[in-house]
Motif scaffolding. Sequence first.
Motif, short mmCIF file in Angstrom:
data_model
loop_
_atom_site.label_atom_id
_atom_site.label_comp_id
_atom_site.label_asym_id
_atom_site.label_seq_id
_atom_site.Cartn_x
_atom_site.Cartn_y
_atom_site.Cartn_z
N GLU A 241 0.83 -1.21 0.00
CA GLU A 241 0.00 0.00 0.00
C GLU A 241 0.87 1.26 0.00
OE1 GLU A 241 -0.01 -2.34 2.30
OE2 GLU A 241 -1.89 -3.45 2.01
N ALA A 242 1.92 1.23 0.79
CA ALA A 242 2.80 2.40 0.87
C ALA A 242 3.54 2.60 -0.45
CB ALA A 242 3.81 2.22 2.01
N GLU A 243 4.00 1.51 -1.05
CA GLU A 243 4.69 1.63 -2.33
C GLU A 243 3.77 2.22 -3.39
OE1 GLU A 243 7.84 -1.31 -3.49
OE2 GLU A 243 6.60 -2.63 -2.24
N ALA A 244 2.52 1.76 -3.41
CA ALA A 244 1.57 2.25 -4.40
C ALA A 244 1.23 3.72 -4.15
CB ALA A 244 0.29 1.41 -4.35
N ALA A 245 1.10 4.10 -2.85
CA ALA A 245 0.73 5.47 -2.52
C ALA A 245 1.82 6.46 -2.88
CB ALA A 245 0.40 5.57 -1.03
N LEU A 246 3.08 6.08 -2.69
CA LEU A 246 4.19 7.00 -2.95
C LEU A 246 4.59 7.01 -4.43
CD1 LEU A 246 6.49 6.47 0.16
CD2 LEU A 246 4.78 8.23 -0.24
N GLY A 247 4.34 5.92 -5.12
CA GLY A 247 4.62 5.87 -6.56
C GLY A 247 6.06 6.22 -6.88
N GLU A 248 6.26 7.18 -7.79
CA GLU A 248 7.60 7.53 -8.25
C GLU A 248 8.40 8.29 -7.20
OE1 GLU A 248 7.27 9.63 -11.90
OE2 GLU A 248 6.63 7.86 -13.05
N ARG A 249 7.75 8.71 -6.13
CA ARG A 249 8.47 9.39 -5.06
C ARG A 249 9.30 8.41 -4.23
NH1 ARG A 249 4.16 11.31 -1.54
NH2 ARG A 249 5.85 12.21 -0.29
N LEU A 250 9.07 7.12 -4.40
CA LEU A 250 9.78 6.09 -3.64
C LEU A 250 10.71 5.30 -4.56
CD1 LEU A 250 10.22 4.33 -1.06
CD2 LEU A 250 8.27 2.95 -1.84
N LEU A 251 11.96 5.20 -4.15
CA LEU A 251 12.93 4.37 -4.86
C LEU A 251 13.52 3.39 -3.85
CD1 LEU A 251 14.73 3.67 -7.34
CD2 LEU A 251 16.34 5.41 -6.51
N VAL A 252 13.45 2.11 -4.16
CA VAL A 252 14.05 1.07 -3.31
C VAL A 252 15.27 0.52 -4.01
CG1 VAL A 252 13.68 -1.12 -2.14
CG2 VAL A 252 11.78 0.50 -2.37
N VAL A 253 16.40 0.58 -3.34
CA VAL A 253 17.67 0.11 -3.91
C VAL A 253 18.24 -0.96 -3.00
CG1 VAL A 253 20.00 0.75 -4.64
CG2 VAL A 253 18.12 2.40 -4.87
N ASP A 254 18.59 -2.11 -3.55
CA ASP A 254 19.25 -3.15 -2.78
C ASP A 254 20.74 -2.83 -2.70
OD1 ASP A 254 17.01 -4.74 -2.21
OD2 ASP A 254 17.10 -5.66 -4.19
#
Length: 367
Positions: A241-254
Amino acid sequence: MAALRVIADDILDPGAGERSVLAEQWLRALIAVKPRGMRVTAFVSASPEGDYDRLRDLLPGLDGILKSALARRELQAAWAHGFTPLPGEGFVHALSPLAPLRRHDRDVNPELQTVVTVHRATAWTDPDLFDGRTLRRELQLVKRAVKYADAIVTPTHTVAALVAEQFDVGDRVRVIGAGAGMAGTPTTPGDDRSAGAVVAVAGDSRADGLDALLEAFGSPVLADRRLVVVRTSADRALPHEAEAALGERLLVVDAGDAAQLHALVRGAAVVAAPHLSDGPGLAVLSGFAAGVPVVHSDEPSLHEIAADSGVEVTRGDGYADRLADAIATTLDDADERARLSVMGEDRAKAFTWRDAAEKIWQLHADL
């Protein structure tokens, strides 16, 4: 020639979380300051050949790799039940509670010397922050480690006190914190992907406070801000839900290694460390070393490390809102960011990898 055998399996474990980055740094630092006549070898579970090559690339100066015949899960199970054969010779230093431990008498066998590291006490102070399997494993490993280890290293006095409250450890605990920034390498340049963003380091459990931070980014005061989550454990899932809500504002990097993590931190506008429970303070120390303002929770270990050099946010009811306000205020105030940058860099000077590694070597000499 005498040797220090370092249990380095966390470096190759995709689920190890912050311990993976810290283990790499600790080994690099121990190699850099090893006493004359000493060798440093790394022990790891049975792994693909490419993993051994990666370990050699990450750790120039390593005197050898000791390879178990057992894969990671089998090795952990064997050590947890007291089956402890370890190839090679020399003292043993474990960068986590996972170590080959058994009852021994150092007066009879002085070469049987094992030091373990306990990064956190979360398993018994906040067990609900772990999934069941991780909780059982952590409790089992720590219990065995404090029972048989010759010395126990903790990153903060906070963790040391929690260990002493829970276990009969006598005078075996030594507080030796990690260093700030990269160990034994030149300054890492910033990563453009995090430029102007808030950077957070996700660990291997909900103790990292990431859920509260994601909720904070739903606040109107952070509506146009970006969040970069540096994930140190492949097992750490973010709420969909959080990933969908933030959209392009969120970047996850391993984070593939320490250099990548520190590059992302160096490019940030603010580092957020919203942790709910104790730990080694990797995000805080990384931010300070890079001169990036740090917003962190009032968790006692982070309070101890930061020493008023960051922006501290009280946990509890309304935590996400307070976190959002603190981050937004810091981002919007250039003078405050400049002040925090100077304070953080000054605080980082108290946490050098050389000093930390020399204390480890001295600990083994004292034993």
